[in-house]
Enzyme design. Structure first.
Site, PDB file in Angstrom:
ATOM      1  N   SER A   1      18.601  23.742  18.163  1.00  0.00           N
ATOM      2  CA  SER A   1      19.131  22.847  17.132  1.00  0.00           C
ATOM      3  C   SER A   1      18.254  22.830  15.879  1.00  0.00           C
ATOM      4  O   SER A   1      17.051  23.115  15.927  1.00  0.00           O
ATOM      5  CB  SER A   1      19.239  21.422  17.685  1.00  0.00           C
ATOM      6  OG  SER A   1      20.006  21.416  18.860  1.00  0.00           O
TER       7      SER A   1
HETATM    8  N1  SAM Z   1      18.184  21.462  23.550  1.00  0.00           N
HETATM    9  C1  SAM Z   1      18.234  22.885  23.279  1.00  0.00           C
HETATM   10  C2  SAM Z   1      16.986  23.394  22.631  1.00  0.00           C
HETATM   11  O1  SAM Z   1      16.103  22.596  22.300  1.00  0.00           O
HETATM   12  O2  SAM Z   1      16.891  24.624  22.483  1.00  0.00           O
HETATM   13  C3  SAM Z   1      19.447  23.294  22.484  1.00  0.00           C
HETATM   14  C4  SAM Z   1      20.647  23.248  23.310  1.00  0.00           C
HETATM   15  S1  SAM Z   1      21.993  24.246  22.859  1.00  0.00           S
HETATM   16  C5  SAM Z   1      22.515  23.539  21.357  1.00  0.00           C
HETATM   17  C6  SAM Z   1      23.148  23.617  24.077  1.00  0.00           C
HETATM   18  C7  SAM Z   1      22.825  24.035  25.492  1.00  0.00           C
HETATM   19  O3  SAM Z   1      23.683  23.312  26.370  1.00  0.00           O
HETATM   20  C8  SAM Z   1      23.078  25.510  25.764  1.00  0.00           C
HETATM   21  O4  SAM Z   1      21.928  26.105  26.281  1.00  0.00           O
HETATM   22  C9  SAM Z   1      24.220  25.499  26.772  1.00  0.00           C
HETATM   23  O5  SAM Z   1      24.182  26.562  27.698  1.00  0.00           O
HETATM   24  C10 SAM Z   1      24.008  24.154  27.446  1.00  0.00           C
HETATM   25  N2  SAM Z   1      25.193  23.626  28.131  1.00  0.00           N
HETATM   26  C11 SAM Z   1      26.495  23.729  27.778  1.00  0.00           C
HETATM   27  N3  SAM Z   1      27.292  23.105  28.672  1.00  0.00           N
HETATM   28  C12 SAM Z   1      26.449  22.594  29.610  1.00  0.00           C
HETATM   29  C13 SAM Z   1      26.659  21.830  30.805  1.00  0.00           C
HETATM   30  N4  SAM Z   1      27.869  21.473  31.210  1.00  0.00           N
HETATM   31  N5  SAM Z   1      25.575  21.471  31.526  1.00  0.00           N
HETATM   32  C14 SAM Z   1      24.311  21.815  31.130  1.00  0.00           C
HETATM   33  N6  SAM Z   1      24.070  22.536  30.027  1.00  0.00           N
HETATM   34  C15 SAM Z   1      25.117  22.913  29.272  1.00  0.00           C
END
Ligand code: SAM
Length: 220
Positions: A72
């Protein structure tokens, strides 16, 4: 040529970039919690980026981390972290480990972090990275964050870094009274919402600003 994080004299150039990021992108846009500012001045964001993109670690935007996912924008990380109103020792659930950067910021602030990632490769890589960097008080799970982490609930705070179309019920249930849940909700463009749980279990909500996160995958 790849940008180097060491000057000729061996000085860590990323320190200056981080200070600049915190002043220009975060403090000047209204983030006032000094603990958030300090944590983001400390965590080496470049270590959470793919090798060929490390020169963009302090750019003012979200960046790709592979498998269609993103780390992000620094300002959004700061705003979401500030909205949690976290104190050292609080148990925080993060949904969407991604690169691990947000979890590292929470850990730097003294939280006990429970982080869930859906994509196994990302979960594995984030864990290896965090262990190598020496972050402590982190617990990892690979699975569906829509369900929260019932065995470890309730949590003092919950932060969700992918966007569901509506608030997943399990997350509201796993929040302690007095706790805050920070989450982008909506399709395509989302509202960044903060829910506060009252003593009677009801949730009060307010909206911070519009954001664009990747979708929270749902198997349901
Ligand atoms: N917090 C992260 C960072 O600091 O790098 C950024 C996160 S990224 C915007 C969103 C993440 O949510 C992705 O890695 C994606 O694979 C994960 N994600 C999507 N759906 C999910 C779910 N149902 N459960 C857990 N993780 C999920």
């Amino acid at each position: 040529m790849r940008w180097s994080f060491r000057g000729d004299d061996g000085q860590d150039l990323a320190v200056d970039r981080r200070k600049h990021m915190v002043e220009q992108q975060i403090r000047q846009r209204g983030i006032v919690d000094e603990r958030v500012l300090k944590a983001m001045e400390t965590v080496p964001r470049e270590a959470f980026m793919p090798h060929d993109m490390q020169d963009l670690a302090y750019a003012d935007g979200a960046m790709p981390i592979g498998r269609g996912q993103t780390i992000s924008q620094p300002f959004v990380v700061a705003a979401m972290t500030e909205a949690l109103q976290l104190e050292p020792g609080m148990r925080i659930l993060e949904v969407g480990t991604g690169s691990g950067y947000q979890a590292a910021v929470l850990s730097e602030m003294g939280a006990e972090v429970y982080t869930i990632e859906f994509i196994p490769d990302l979960a594995r890589e984030a864990r290896a990275r965090m262990e190598q960097l020496g972050y402590e008080h982190l617990h990892y799970m690979c699975g569906d964050g829509n369900l929260g982490w019932p065995e470890e609930a309730p949590f003092d705070g919950i932060i969700v870094t992918a966007a569901p179309p509506v608030l997943p019920g399990a997350l509201g249930e796993q929040l302690k009274p007095g706790g805050r849940l920070v989450i982008p909700v909506g399709r395509v463009e989302q509202d960044l919402r903060v829910y506060r749980k009252n003593d009677d279990g009801s949730l009060e909500r307010h909206t911070l600003f519009a954001v664009r996160f990747v979708p929270l995958v749902s198997q349901g």
